[in-house]
Write an enzyme that holds these catalytic residues in place. Structure first.
Site, mmCIF file in Angstrom:
data_model
loop_
_atom_site.group_PDB
_atom_site.id
_atom_site.type_symbol
_atom_site.label_atom_id
_atom_site.label_comp_id
_atom_site.label_asym_id
_atom_site.label_seq_id
_atom_site.Cartn_x
_atom_site.Cartn_y
_atom_site.Cartn_z
ATOM 1 N N PRO A 212 0.867 -0.969 -0.098
ATOM 2 C CA PRO A 212 -0.228 -0.307 -0.065
ATOM 3 C C PRO A 212 0.707 1.334 0.343
ATOM 4 O O PRO A 212 1.351 1.733 0.565
ATOM 5 C CB PRO A 212 -0.984 -0.212 1.371
ATOM 6 N N ASN A 213 0.848 2.104 -0.586
ATOM 7 C CA ASN A 213 1.225 3.615 -0.536
ATOM 8 C C ASN A 213 2.334 3.606 -1.870
ATOM 9 O O ASN A 213 2.668 4.861 -1.894
ATOM 10 C CB ASN A 213 0.555 4.599 0.399
ATOM 11 N N ARG B 82 4.729 11.242 -2.194
ATOM 12 C CA ARG B 82 4.548 10.584 -1.287
ATOM 13 C C ARG B 82 5.622 10.994 0.254
ATOM 14 O O ARG B 82 7.207 10.448 -0.063
ATOM 15 C CB ARG B 82 4.169 9.455 -0.839
ATOM 16 N N TYR C 79 10.958 8.828 1.204
ATOM 17 C CA TYR C 79 11.005 7.306 0.924
ATOM 18 C C TYR C 79 11.544 8.343 -0.785
ATOM 19 O O TYR C 79 11.391 7.658 -1.779
ATOM 20 C CB TYR C 79 9.793 7.571 0.675
ATOM 21 N N ASN D 252 8.324 -5.366 -0.393
ATOM 22 C CA ASN D 252 8.330 -4.564 0.380
ATOM 23 C C ASN D 252 6.626 -4.409 1.109
ATOM 24 O O ASN D 252 5.695 -3.403 0.459
ATOM 25 C CB ASN D 252 8.441 -2.858 0.005
ATOM 26 N N ALA E 130 2.556 -0.617 5.083
ATOM 27 C CA ALA E 130 1.973 -0.409 6.877
ATOM 28 C C ALA E 130 1.740 -2.227 6.428
ATOM 29 O O ALA E 130 1.501 -2.090 8.140
ATOM 30 C CB ALA E 130 1.185 0.450 6.790
ATOM 31 N N GLU F 171 12.307 -9.493 3.316
ATOM 32 C CA GLU F 171 11.578 -7.535 3.793
ATOM 33 C C GLU F 171 12.412 -6.560 2.938
ATOM 34 O O GLU F 171 13.132 -6.984 3.792
ATOM 35 C CB GLU F 171 11.050 -8.085 5.234
ATOM 36 N N HIS G 140 12.531 -2.281 3.033
ATOM 37 C CA HIS G 140 11.602 -1.183 4.239
ATOM 38 C C HIS G 140 12.781 0.385 2.917
ATOM 39 O O HIS G 140 14.388 0.156 3.326
ATOM 40 C CB HIS G 140 11.754 -0.226 5.182
ATOM 41 N N ARG H 219 11.925 5.855 13.581
ATOM 42 C CA ARG H 219 10.563 6.676 13.403
ATOM 43 C C ARG H 219 9.655 5.798 14.121
ATOM 44 O O ARG H 219 9.881 5.539 15.401
ATOM 45 C CB ARG H 219 9.988 5.898 11.566
HETATM 46 C C1 DQA Z 1 7.587 1.245 4.277
HETATM 47 C C2 DQA Z 1 7.760 1.908 6.099
HETATM 48 C C3 DQA Z 1 6.558 1.538 6.048
HETATM 49 O O1 DQA Z 1 6.348 1.357 7.467
HETATM 50 C C4 DQA Z 1 5.950 2.693 5.620
HETATM 51 O O2 DQA Z 1 3.707 2.327 5.820
HETATM 52 C C5 DQA Z 1 5.377 2.295 3.822
HETATM 53 C C6 DQA Z 1 6.831 2.642 3.706
HETATM 54 C C7 DQA Z 1 9.224 1.699 3.868
HETATM 55 O O3 DQA Z 1 9.580 1.365 2.620
HETATM 56 O O4 DQA Z 1 10.202 2.714 3.939
HETATM 57 O O5 DQA Z 1 4.922 2.296 3.893
HETATM 58 O O6 DQA Z 1 8.137 -0.314 4.041
#
Ligand code: DQA
Length: 152
Positions: free
Chosen positions: A9-10, A17, A22, A72, A75, A96, A98, A105
């Site tokens: 997501p996102n 964003r 990011y 990735n 959230a 995994e 990020h 954070r």
């Molecule tokens: C993320 C970190 C997550 O906490 C966040 O919700 C994201 C991006 C990252 O790539 O740093 O959407 O996965």
């Protein structure tokens, strides 16, 4: 090697964003850059804002000859037991990743419910997190300890 790169997501909003976390590159740019870094490998790229779609994609990968995945989960990392069960259900390793350093954070980002069933976790290195995850999947199949003379 066939590698699935899954984005949750996102992450479709990458570049616009919260660029302080990011960066300013879009997800398409990240994809192009990663493909250019590993031209000899097949990267199956997927993004969805929906938990079930990510789970379906992982299940499908199992039947498509995928040998490793970079995930990735956004959230969903911090909340999704369904995604965790899907990772545990597939036979290939999932790394995994990020972009941001989740440990620098908010406290809710300090916990990953996925990490215990992943091969490992790389966070905070921006696009390098993806790069190093692919590098690990590609090379760890043949090298238990990385060959110090190899470039890729
Ligand atoms: C993320 C970190 C997550 O906490 C966040 O919700 C994201 C991006 C990252 O790539 O740093 O959407 O996965």
């Amino acid at each position: 090697m066939k590698i699935l790169v899954l984005n949750g997501p996102n992450l479709n909003l990458l570049g616009r964003r919260e660029p302080h976390w990011y960066g300013t590159r879009s997800l398409a740019e990240l994809e192009g850059w990663l493909r250019a870094a590993f031209p000899e490998h097949e990267l199956d790229w997927f993004q969805s804002n929906h938990e079930g779609a990510l789970i379906d994609r992982l299940h499908r990968a199992e039947t498509e000859g995928v040998e490793g995945a970079v995930l990735n989960a956004g959230a969903l990392t911090h909340t999704s037991y369904a995604l965790r069960d899907a990772i545990a259900a597939v036979s290939f390793p999932v790394v995994e990743v990020h972009l941001s350093n989740v440990y620098a954070r908010e406290p809710f980002r300090h916990r990953s419910v996925l990490a215990p069933v992943c091969a490992g976790l790389i966070a905070g290195l921006g696009p390098w997190s993806y790069y190093l995850a692919v590098l690990y999947l590609v090379r760890s199949r043949h090298e238990r300890f990385p060959d110090p003379t190899a470039r890729l």
